[in-house]
Each structure stands twice: as C-alpha cells, then as structure tokens.
Design a protein around this motif. Structure first.
Motif, PDB file in Angstrom:
ATOM      1  N   GLN A 206      80.245  21.509  57.622  1.00 51.84           N
ATOM      2  CA  GLN A 206      80.407  20.809  59.118  1.00 51.84           C
ATOM      3  C   GLN A 206      79.917  21.970  60.051  1.00 51.84           C
ATOM      4  OE1 GLN A 206      84.359  19.587  59.692  1.00 51.84           O
ATOM      5  NE2 GLN A 206      83.422  17.443  60.023  1.00 51.84           N
TER       6      GLN A 206
ATOM      7  N   THR B   5      75.341  16.727  58.149  1.00 53.28           N
ATOM      8  CA  THR B   5      76.048  15.414  58.342  1.00 53.28           C
ATOM      9  C   THR B   5      77.299  15.181  57.578  1.00 53.28           C
ATOM     10  OG1 THR B   5      74.869  14.141  56.513  1.00 53.28           O
ATOM     11  CG2 THR B   5      73.554  14.541  58.508  1.00 53.28           C
TER      12      THR B   5
ATOM     13  N   THR C  63      78.489  12.610  56.359  1.00 55.06           N
ATOM     14  CA  THR C  63      78.330  11.967  54.865  1.00 55.06           C
ATOM     15  C   THR C  63      78.008  13.068  53.778  1.00 55.06           C
ATOM     16  OG1 THR C  63      77.794   9.778  56.081  1.00 55.06           O
ATOM     17  CG2 THR C  63      77.070  10.280  53.706  1.00 55.06           C
TER      18      THR C  63
ATOM     19  N   THR D  59      81.296  15.292  67.888  1.00 57.45           N
ATOM     20  CA  THR D  59      80.057  14.544  67.865  1.00 57.45           C
ATOM     21  C   THR D  59      80.176  13.136  67.172  1.00 57.45           C
ATOM     22  OG1 THR D  59      78.970  16.620  67.613  1.00 57.45           O
ATOM     23  CG2 THR D  59      77.788  14.524  66.980  1.00 57.45           C
ATOM     24  N   GLN D  60      80.999  13.264  65.878  1.00 54.39           N
ATOM     25  CA  GLN D  60      81.272  12.275  65.068  1.00 54.39           C
ATOM     26  C   GLN D  60      82.118  11.146  65.830  1.00 54.39           C
ATOM     27  OE1 GLN D  60      82.792  14.557  62.059  1.00 54.39           O
ATOM     28  NE2 GLN D  60      80.669  14.882  61.239  1.00 54.39           N
TER      29      GLN D  60
ATOM     30  N   LYS E 268      80.217   8.737  68.252  1.00 55.04           N
ATOM     31  CA  LYS E 268      79.422   7.722  67.660  1.00 55.04           C
ATOM     32  C   LYS E 268      80.086   6.738  67.620  1.00 55.04           C
ATOM     33  CE  LYS E 268      76.632  10.877  64.776  1.00 55.04           C
ATOM     34  NZ  LYS E 268      76.113  11.345  63.443  1.00 55.04           N
TER      35      LYS E 268
END
Length: 249
Positions: free
Chosen positions: A155, A160, A162, A245-246, A249
């Motif tokens: 991270q 990403t 995933t 950031t995640q 989304k």
C-alpha cells in the motif's frame, strides 16, 4: 443416565474413537524432538497472550466486527484443512491467514490460526498436538506478520488494493513453509552441510507443492476481500483496512 447427557457423551466418544490419526499437520505428531517442541511453544505463547488481549478489546469496542472475526477463522480453518503429502513427516496446505491478518492484524490472527490448528488436531484427527507450538509459530505467528508487512508495504508504494491482498496472502503462505523448513533444519541438521544444507533440502521439496498453493490462496483471498469491500465497507472502514483513495471509490 439422563437422556440429555447421553447425546453429548456419544458425540464426544465418536470424536475421540472414530477418527484415525492422519498425521496431516505441516509438522506431524511426534516428529520434533521434545526440546524443540517445548521451545516453539515458549516462543509462540507471548504472541497468543497479546492476541487474546487485542481480541478482547476489539469485541468490547467494536462488537459489530465479530462476524468478520468468525469469517476469518472459518476461512483459515477450511483452507488449512486441505492438505497434500509433502516432505517426510510433514504436509503442504494453504494457510488462510492472510485474509484475517489484513482485517485484524497479526496478533489477532495468531490466536485464530492457533485455534484452527488445535481444532484440526482434536476434531479432524490431523495430529500435531506435540508439535502444535511449532506449527502455530510458522502458520499463525510468522505467516500473519509476513502478510501484514507485505500488505502495508504494498500500500505504501502505491500498489492496487487487490494486488496488495494477493501478495500478502500468497507470501504469507510461502513464508509459513520457509519457517517450517527452518524449524525442521534446526531439529534435523544434515550430517554433511549442517543446518543450511538441511534447510535447502526441506525448502526445495516444499516449493514444489507450496508455490501453486500460494497462488491459489492469493486468488481466493482476493475473491473474498472483493466481496467484503462490496458488502461490508463500513466494517472495513472501522478496521482501517481501506485507505482514503479506496474509500472514495
């Protein structure tokens, strides 16, 4: 005898008498010398004590995460029960500890992973009670700490989410068997080449079975995590699994 007591007694008798030892732990029952079995218990115990305190605080402060806690334990139980023969006196299997580590951290997963191994010893006759300390250290202590370091590192460098989950779960799996190879090499050093030569021998045989298992475990962990991101986003935010950031989304 009161009938209410008969059923539990019959069930207990079936558990103890019917299953035959499968010697399916990644270090099987009775394989380690006694001094090494005791040593690995002593090394593992502090992690379990800290983990129990963290679980107690977690349940007290965030009881809504108990379902995810149970899911993490069940995921590790199912995956680690899928065992295939490997090095003499041992076996290979996925560990399932990466997912729970990402959710709750390495200390909590140390407790869950150790409980999983204990249940497999008692309920599935997989053996490994005398080697439980060593197996717990490699799978439930070393594996989660590797997963945690890899996930946070991935991270930090901007991979990403995933891919970070995949790497953490896969490398925790592989790392578990690197530690297992070290444990076996320490207990059974080669007459020619000593501990290092023995480690190379054990690790080489494990690699044949463990690399594909690690890749499969990484993919399964990603699938489950994607499901959690879709349906349990509030719990993941609470556990600080998702970065800003995640979350956006």
């Amino acid at each position: 005898m009161n009938i209410s007591f008969k059923k539990p007694i019959y069930f207990l008798a079936l558990l103890l008498l019917v299953p035959k030892p499968a010697f399916a732990m990644h270090i099987m029952e009775g394989f380690l010398p006694a001094e090494w079995a005791v040593f690995w218990w002593l090394v593992t115990l502090p992690f379990l004590i800290i983990g129990l305190k963290k679980i107690s605080n977690l349940i007290k402060d965030h009881s809504e995460t108990k379902l995810l806690l149970g899911l993490s334990g069940a995921f590790a139980f199912v995956l680690s029960a899928l065992k295939i023969p490997s090095v003499t006196g041992s076996c290979s299997h996925p560990t399932g500890v990466g997912l729970g580590t990402i959710l709750f951290g390495p200390f909590v997963m140390s407790v869950l992973g150790s409980i999983v191994l204990l249940f497999q010893s008692l309920l599935l006759a997989h053996g490994g009670l005398t080697t439980l300390g060593a197996n717990a250290f490699s799978m439930a202590v070393a594996g989660p700490f590797i997963a945690y370091g890899v996930f946070k590192g991935a991270q930090k460098i901007g991979l990403t989410f995933t891919f970070a989950v995949f790497l953490a779960a896969s490398l925790a799996d592989l790392g578990t068997y690197v530690i297992t190879s070290i444990q076996l090499a320490l207990a059974f050093p080669s007459e020619v080449g000593g501990i290092f030569a023995s480690f190379v021998k054990f690790a080489s045989v494990f690699a044949i079975t463990q690399i594909p298992l690690a890749i499969v475990e990484g993919l399964l962990s990603v699938m489950v995590m994607n499901f959690l991101v879709k349906y349990n986003v509030n719990e993941l935010k609470l556990l600080q699994v998702l970065n800003k950031t995640q979350e956006a989304k």
